[in-house]
Design a protein around this motif. Sequence first.
Motif, short mmCIF file in Angstrom:
data_model
loop_
_atom_site.label_atom_id
_atom_site.label_comp_id
_atom_site.label_asym_id
_atom_site.label_seq_id
_atom_site.Cartn_x
_atom_site.Cartn_y
_atom_site.Cartn_z
N GLU A 7 -1.37 -2.45 -44.01
CA GLU A 7 -0.47 -3.49 -43.97
C GLU A 7 0.57 -3.42 -43.12
O GLU A 7 1.46 -4.05 -42.85
N GLN A 8 0.79 -2.07 -42.68
CA GLN A 8 1.96 -1.90 -41.81
C GLN A 8 1.91 -2.31 -40.37
O GLN A 8 1.16 -1.68 -39.73
N ALA A 9 2.53 -3.21 -40.04
CA ALA A 9 2.36 -3.72 -38.60
C ALA A 9 3.11 -2.96 -37.54
O ALA A 9 4.19 -2.18 -37.79
N THR A 10 2.62 -2.95 -36.33
CA THR A 10 3.15 -2.14 -35.32
C THR A 10 3.40 -3.09 -34.05
O THR A 10 2.93 -4.20 -33.69
N MET A 11 4.42 -2.64 -33.32
CA MET A 11 4.78 -3.49 -32.07
C MET A 11 4.63 -2.63 -30.93
O MET A 11 5.28 -1.38 -30.88
N SER A 12 4.56 -3.06 -29.82
CA SER A 12 4.52 -2.59 -28.40
C SER A 12 5.94 -2.23 -27.92
O SER A 12 6.89 -2.94 -28.41
N GLU A 43 0.62 -18.92 -42.89
CA GLU A 43 0.02 -17.24 -43.31
C GLU A 43 0.30 -17.22 -44.72
O GLU A 43 1.36 -17.48 -45.37
N ASP A 44 -0.57 -16.41 -45.40
CA ASP A 44 -0.55 -16.17 -46.69
C ASP A 44 0.13 -14.78 -47.01
O ASP A 44 -0.31 -13.87 -46.43
N TYR A 45 1.31 -14.70 -47.41
CA TYR A 45 2.19 -13.49 -47.56
C TYR A 45 1.71 -12.85 -49.28
O TYR A 45 1.87 -13.54 -49.89
N PRO A 46 1.20 -11.65 -49.06
CA PRO A 46 0.81 -11.08 -50.24
C PRO A 46 2.18 -10.81 -51.27
O PRO A 46 3.05 -10.74 -50.69
N GLU A 47 1.63 -10.79 -52.58
CA GLU A 47 2.79 -10.47 -53.44
C GLU A 47 3.06 -9.21 -53.46
O GLU A 47 2.16 -8.34 -53.22
N PRO A 48 4.40 -8.72 -53.70
CA PRO A 48 4.64 -7.24 -53.62
C PRO A 48 4.00 -6.58 -54.61
O PRO A 48 3.71 -7.05 -55.82
N TYR A 49 4.03 -5.27 -54.35
CA TYR A 49 3.50 -4.46 -55.21
C TYR A 49 4.73 -3.51 -55.80
O TYR A 49 5.76 -3.36 -55.38
#
Length: 389
Positions: A7-12, A43-49
């Motif tokens: 789930e951790q997004a990366t950017m160039s 977009e569906d943003y997930p509930e936090p853990y």
Amino acid sequence: MTSRHTEQATMSEQDNKIPLPGEPDAQEQRLAAIRPYLLDPREDYPEPYYMLEYNGVPFSTLGGIQAISGQKKNGKSFVLTQLMAACLGGNDLYLPGLRVPERTIEYLGHQPKVLYIDTEMEKLNSAKVLRRVHWLCGWDMKIPNDRFNVLWLKTMPKDEKLPAYKKRFELIKIGIEVLEPDIVFIDGLRDLMQSINDEESATTILDYLSSTAEERHMCIWNALHQNPKANSDGEDAKMRGWTGTELGNKVSDTLVSIKSKTASGVTFTVKQVDARGKDLDDWKFEITDDAGSLGIPKITSNGSQRTTTVEADSIDDIRRWIHEATNRYQWPMSRKSVKQTVFGEIGGVKNDGRQQADLMAAINTKLLVESTLKSGGYYMLTPNEQLPF
């Protein structure tokens, strides 16, 4: 199974480069620079853990930082003991209502790992915290467990190039990197900076803690003393100095520990004074002598209801039930399965509190211990991975 790492997004590097006005196609490039940060309503943003819950109400958000505060000698380290033991599957009789949500364990893919960092207490007192957690989890108090590590950073060797407070901060960063905990408890945030009002150090440290918690999708709890002028009921929970103000602005939760002396003894109350989700019930605890002079905190009120002591069945009955279970069930098995099958089906014990009491009695007498054969659960066997029968 969803993994936190996916789930951790990366950017160039190009995404991170913000073009200046006047460059070719500057407007489009500048729009492209902010596009990754624009929220999309489609977009569906997930509930936090959450790492923890109390009476079914979750708190301690994964990806965030949290605070524990209170006056000096008001039980903050005992509260941290309870939180750490709950993360590690501690005894429900001492921690009723305080546990890790099953949803979080499934998400992590393993039982949580805890790192406790003490910058304030003497080494003996830090060791007592370590052993209290072991005792509450039913572990041998003198055998290390790789799910729970303690860094003692009160005394630093003299270093002309690096002051003690900076050395502590560097060691914490190394500890998080190499031990890869899911939750960290820093008992003494103030000792990571030159002064409580050191804006530069506090900004650097809090930015690091916030970004690290988010990047690693973990929790980082920080203990910091309360303002001496705070109300005795904990409602005015402002933490000390500029650091306390900034920490209070960034945390997802703040708990305050309040000590009370009565004719019958000393009790402590834990209040949640800041929350981004639902509010927690207060809980009260006392320090028992159940482990001799070690001092074990025990929650004595679960919400508005006082807990009652649940007695375990006789060791002879427990031994007999485990013996019968060796021929009826697949081993190793989880704590939950032990309670439901060994004590529930074979022993006929239907009350969850008594099942837990029987489980802890079996662990404390070494009829069952934690196995390392499998990850993702508590597997109860003897040290040589064999049942004792």
